[in-house]
Design a protein around this motif. Structure first.
Motif, mmCIF file in Angstrom:
data_model
loop_
_atom_site.group_PDB
_atom_site.id
_atom_site.type_symbol
_atom_site.label_atom_id
_atom_site.label_comp_id
_atom_site.label_asym_id
_atom_site.label_seq_id
_atom_site.Cartn_x
_atom_site.Cartn_y
_atom_site.Cartn_z
ATOM 1 N N LEU A 33 -83.211 75.862 -60.011
ATOM 2 C CA LEU A 33 -84.137 76.276 -61.065
ATOM 3 C C LEU A 33 -83.826 75.529 -62.368
ATOM 4 O O LEU A 33 -84.745 75.060 -63.057
ATOM 5 C CB LEU A 33 -84.058 77.786 -61.283
ATOM 6 N N LEU A 34 -82.552 75.383 -62.697
ATOM 7 C CA LEU A 34 -82.155 74.630 -63.888
ATOM 8 C C LEU A 34 -82.586 73.169 -63.769
ATOM 9 O O LEU A 34 -83.103 72.582 -64.724
ATOM 10 C CB LEU A 34 -80.639 74.708 -64.097
ATOM 11 N N ASN A 35 -82.359 72.588 -62.589
ATOM 12 C CA ASN A 35 -82.756 71.200 -62.362
ATOM 13 C C ASN A 35 -84.266 71.022 -62.495
ATOM 14 O O ASN A 35 -84.731 70.072 -63.121
ATOM 15 C CB ASN A 35 -82.287 70.717 -60.989
ATOM 16 N N ASP A 36 -85.023 71.938 -61.906
ATOM 17 C CA ASP A 36 -86.483 71.861 -61.984
ATOM 18 C C ASP A 36 -86.959 71.975 -63.431
ATOM 19 O O ASP A 36 -87.849 71.224 -63.856
ATOM 20 C CB ASP A 36 -87.139 72.949 -61.132
ATOM 21 N N ALA A 37 -86.366 72.892 -64.171
ATOM 22 C CA ALA A 37 -86.741 73.063 -65.580
ATOM 23 C C ALA A 37 -86.366 71.820 -66.395
ATOM 24 O O ALA A 37 -87.143 71.365 -67.242
ATOM 25 C CB ALA A 37 -86.061 74.303 -66.162
ATOM 26 N N LEU A 38 -85.203 71.259 -66.110
ATOM 27 C CA LEU A 38 -84.766 70.054 -66.817
ATOM 28 C C LEU A 38 -85.705 68.880 -66.537
ATOM 29 O O LEU A 38 -86.099 68.151 -67.448
ATOM 30 C CB LEU A 38 -83.333 69.706 -66.414
#
Length: 162
Positions: free
Chosen positions: A4-9
């Motif tokens: 989720l962090l990677n997708d948001a980044l």
């Protein structure tokens, strides 16, 4: 949670990349036609073109003074943004602690640049650039995302060691 962090980044980096491309297109359009009016120019004191055309719109307002206006490094800030957001988007595809640490340093610098440019907008140019302010917000969000991601990656490394 790291996905989720990677997708948001990646999402926010691509948003910043898009705004950087848009900024560059505006700069090129103004260079070719001095009467060009960008869609982000709302009034005399609410204009992205005013910010981009200012002496601070290239080389961070610093490189031209240090290296000369004709220096290969005195490029429009939007080109530096394109490089930065491209790098940051790739970080979203990597779970390397080393790469994420470099990204944290880069996002800290981008937020310092945001404060610098916001001060110039407010106190020197007396302008509100909607594109610029949006980029400042994106930089702050990316800082938070990279910071949290690095913390998670370090946690995972500790768990693997135990």
């Amino acid at each position: 949670m790291t996905k989720l962090l990677n997708d948001a980044l990646v999402f926010f980096s691509l948003f910043g990349l898009g705004l950087s491309f848009y900024s560059y297109i505006i700069e090129l359009s103004v260079e070719m036609d001095e009467n060009y009016v960008a869609s982000c120019d709302f009034s005399e004191h609410m204009s992205c073109t005013k910010a981009f055309k200012s002496e601070y719109g290239k080389g961070f307002g610093i490189l031209g003074r240090l290296l000369g206006n004709d220096s290969v490094f005195n490029l429009p800030n939007s080109l530096y943004g394109i490089l930065f957001y491209s790098f940051l988007a790739t970080v979203g595809f990597s779970d390397s602690t080393f790469t994420t640490t470099i990204a944290l340093g880069a996002t800290v610098l981008s937020n310092c640049a945001s404060v610098y440019f916001a001060s110039i907008l407010i106190f020197i140019l007396k302008d509100l650039c909607v594109v610029c302010v949006t980029i400042y917000v994106i930089n702050f969000i990316n800082l938070i995302l990279v910071y949290i991601k690095l913390g998670r990656l370090r946690q995972e490394e500790k768990l693997k060691q135990n």
